[in-house]
Design an enzyme around this catalytic site. Structure first.
Site, PDB file in Angstrom:
ATOM      1  N   LYS A  78      74.914  44.242  34.794  1.00 14.88           N
ATOM      2  CA  LYS A  78      73.912  43.293  34.283  1.00 14.88           C
ATOM      3  C   LYS A  78      72.928  44.026  33.371  1.00 14.88           C
ATOM      4  O   LYS A  78      72.509  45.152  33.665  1.00 14.88           O
ATOM      5  CB  LYS A  78      73.192  42.670  35.467  1.00 14.88           C
ATOM      6  CG  LYS A  78      72.151  41.624  35.140  1.00 14.88           C
ATOM      7  CD  LYS A  78      71.533  41.114  36.441  1.00 14.88           C
ATOM      8  CE  LYS A  78      70.492  40.056  36.230  1.00 14.88           C
ATOM      9  NZ  LYS A  78      69.923  39.573  37.518  1.00 14.88           N
ATOM     10  N   SER A 153      70.152  34.795  37.879  1.00 14.72           N
ATOM     11  CA  SER A 153      70.065  35.451  36.581  1.00 14.72           C
ATOM     12  C   SER A 153      71.259  36.351  36.259  1.00 14.72           C
ATOM     13  O   SER A 153      71.371  36.848  35.141  1.00 14.72           O
ATOM     14  CB  SER A 153      68.777  36.269  36.512  1.00 14.72           C
ATOM     15  OG  SER A 153      68.741  37.267  37.516  1.00 14.72           O
ATOM     16  N   SER A 177      69.937  35.485  42.756  1.00  9.76           N
ATOM     17  CA  SER A 177      70.504  35.758  41.434  1.00  9.76           C
ATOM     18  C   SER A 177      71.864  36.425  41.416  1.00  9.76           C
ATOM     19  O   SER A 177      72.475  36.528  40.353  1.00  9.76           O
ATOM     20  CB  SER A 177      69.524  36.597  40.604  1.00  9.76           C
ATOM     21  OG  SER A 177      68.444  35.804  40.196  1.00  9.76           O
TER      22      SER A 177
END
Length: 471
Positions: A78, A153, A177
Site C-alpha cells: 500500500k 483505505s 481498512s
C-alpha cells in the site's frame, strides 16, 4: 502461465522451490496480468515492468542456500507504507512524487525474506475513506464489478490481490481498512494486534491514539497466505514503543477448540443485509462442524467502543491533518474533503474531551477483555452491506436508513480494542458481490484468530472474479 497468478501464495512458493518455474516466469505472469487488468482497475500507484524484470533476474541468480522463505514471491505494498525507491504519496497532491529512501521496518523484512515487490497500490487521500479515490491517481475499481469500489483505505491492495495482479501484500487498518476491502473483493486479511507487525515507516505515523487504532496487516487470497506473511514479518521492533516481544505460538486444532466462539449477526443498532446474516450463520455452522462451541453472544461494550473510535479516528484524525491541509483545501480530493466535513459537523474536541476519552479507552478495553474471557473469539459481520457503487452513501435495510460510516461500524470496535481481527470470504450478495465474515480475538491472540479463520476459509474460501480468469 496465466493460471499461476490465481494460485495461493504458498503454492507459488512451492513451485519456485521445486524449480517448477523460475522467479522470472512467475514475475512475467504477474506483469501480463497487471498489463491486462490494471488499465480497467487502476489499482497501482507505482508499477514499472522493467524494474520488476530486473529484480526477478537478480533473484534467479541467488544461490538456493541463500534464499529466504518468500524468495521470488510477487507482492505489493500500500502506498502509505514506505518502500525505498517506490512512490509513497498517500494519494495526495501534497506528497506527489515522494519516494522514500528507507524502507518501513515491515518492508525491510519483506525484502530480507526474498519477496519481489511489484509496486505500490492506490489508496484514498490520507487514508481517511472506505473507498479508494483521489485526485492524484484517480478511482480504483472492484474486479467483481467496475461500477463498485474495492473499499478503502487499502482498496488498491485488495483489487490487485483479488484480480491476481499480486500474490499477497501489505495494507494498513485504523478502522477496517484491510478488512472492509477484503470483504468487498472476496479475499482474506488480518488486522493484527498493534505492534505484532511493526508499524514504523507507515505514513502517517501510528502515534498517539493511532498506536492503538492502527496496524499494518497482511492481505492475500487465503488465510494460509495471510498467516505466512504474519509469521514471516512479525516480531518486535525495539525502536517502536508499541511493539512488544511476543513469541509466535503454534496451536493445534484441539488447542484452538478450547476457545469458545461467540457470534452475532448484528449489533442491535445497525441492521445488515439478509445475505450478510446468512454468511455469519454459515461460518458458525462450519465452526460447529469442526468441533467448536459456538453460541450467540453480543458484548455489551460495543457502542461505547464505537463512540471512542469516532472520537479518535474522526475528530483526532482531522486535528492531526489540520496543519498539513491548512490554506490548501483547494488541492484536496473530494473524498478527503468529505471526511473533513464529517469531522467538522461533529464539532471541536477539547483537551478535556480528549483526556477523558483516552482514559475511558483503557477502562473500556479492560471491561471488554473481561467479557471476552468466556468467548475469546467473536464471529460477526464485516459490514452491513457488500461493496457499494462508487460514491453511494446511504442504504435502506429492513426499512431503516443506514449511513456511510455506520455501514462499516462492525470493524471499528476492534480498532479501539487494539485486538486482532480477520476477514474471510464466505457468501455472495443477491447481486453476486462477495460477502466476508469477521473473526476477532483478544489482544495478542493473533494466532488464535488466524487458526479459527483458517477453518472458515477452508470451508468456503476465495473464488476468482470473472475478469481475473485466463482469456
Amino acid at each position: 502461465m496465466s493460471e499461476l497468478v490465481l494460485l495461493p501464495a504458498v503454492r507459488q512458493l512451492e513451485m519456485l522451490r521445486a524449480r517448477e518455474l523460475s522467479v522470472m516466469e512467475l514475475a512475467e505472469a504477474h506483469i501480463a496480468q497487471i498489463e491486462r487488468l490494471n488499465p480497467k482497475l487502476n489499482a497501482f500507484a507505482d508499477f514499472d515492468a522493467m524494474r520488476v524484470r530486473e529484480l526477478a533476474c537478480a533473484m534467479d541468480a541467488v544461490p538456493v542456500g541463500a534464499r529466504g522463505p518468500l524468495h521470488g514471491l510477487p507482492v505489493t505494498v500500500k502506498s502509505s507504507i514506505a518502500a525505498a525507491g517506490y512512490k509513497c504519496e498517500i494519494g495526495s497532491l501534497n506528497h506527489r512524487g515522494e519516494i522514500p529512501r528507507e524502507d518501513a521496518v515491515v518492508v525491510g523484512r519483506l525484502r530480507a525474506a526474498g519477496a519481489l515487490i511489484l509496486g505500490t497500490t492506490n489508496c484514498p487521500e490520507f487514508l481517511m475513506a472506505y473507498e479508494t479515490d483521489n485526485v492524484l491517481h484517480g478511482q480504483t475499481r472492484n474486479p467483481w464489478d467496475l461500477e463498485r469500489t474495492p473499499g478503502g483505505s487499502s482498496g488498491g491492495e485488495s483489487a490487485a490481490i483479488a484480480a491476481g495482479m499480486s500474490s499477497a501484500g501489505l495494507g494498513s487498518d485504523s478502522g477496517g481498512s484491510v478488512r472492509v476491502p477484503a470483504h468487498f473483493t472476496g479475499i482474506c486479511s488480518l488486522k493484527p494486534t498493534p505492534g505484532r507487525i511493526p508499524g514504523r515507516g507507515h505514513l502517517p505515523p501510528c502515534v498517539g491514539p493511532f498506536s492503538t487504532l492502527g496496524a499494518i496487516g497482511p492481505m492475500a487470497r487465503t488465510i494460509g497466505d495471510v498467516e505466512l506473511l504474519f509469521r514471516t514479518l512479525s516480531g518486535q521492533d525495539d525502536a517502536d514503543p508499541a511493539s512488544t516481544p511476543v513469541t509466535l505460538r503454534e496451536l493445534s486444532e484441539s488447542e484452538l477448540q478450547k476457545n469458545r466462539v461467540g457470534f452475532f449477526e448484528d449489533d442491535g443498532l445497525t441492521p445488515v443485509t439478509a445475505e450478510t446474516r446468512a454468511a455469519v450463520r454459515k461460518a458458525a455452522a462450519a465452526l460447529r462442524d469442526a468441533g467448536f462451541c459456538v453460541e450467540p453472544f453480543l458484548p455489551r461494550t460495543l457502542e461505547r467502543l464505537r463512540n471512542l473510535w469516532w472520537t479518535f479516528f474522526v475528530q483526532c484524525g482531522a486535528m492531526f491533518y489540520e496543519p498539513e491541509v491548512c490554506g490548501g483545501r483547494e488541492k484536496l480530493s473530494p473524498i478527503f474533503s468529505e471526511f473533513l466535513e464529517i469531522a467538522e459537523r461533529t464539532g471541536p474536541l477539547s483537551s478535556t474531551d480528549l483526556l477523558n476519552a483516552w482514559a475511558e479507552m483503557d477502562l473500556l478495553r479492560a471491561k471488554t477483555m473481561e467479557e471476552m474471557r468466556e468467548y475469546p473469539v467473536l464471529l460477526c459481520p464485516v459490514a452491513s452491506v457488500a461493496a457499494w457503487k462508487h460514491g453511494k452513501r446511504k442504504w435502506t435495510i429492513d426499512g431503516q436508513t443506514v449511513e456511510y460510516l455506520d455501514a462499516v461500524r462492525y470493524t471499528q470496535w476492534f480498532n479501539t480494542l487494539g485486538a486482532p481481527a480477520a476477514a474471510v470470504p464466505v457468501g455472495r450478495s443477491h447481486e453476486g458481490m462477495p460477502i466476508g465474515v469477521q473473526i476477532a480475538g483478544r489482544p495478542f491472540e493473533d494466532e488464535v484468530v488466524l487458526g479459527v479463520a483458517g477453518i472458515v476459509d477452508r470451508a468456503f474460501g476465495y473464488s476468482a472474479p470473472a475478469m481475473a480468469n485466463p482469456k
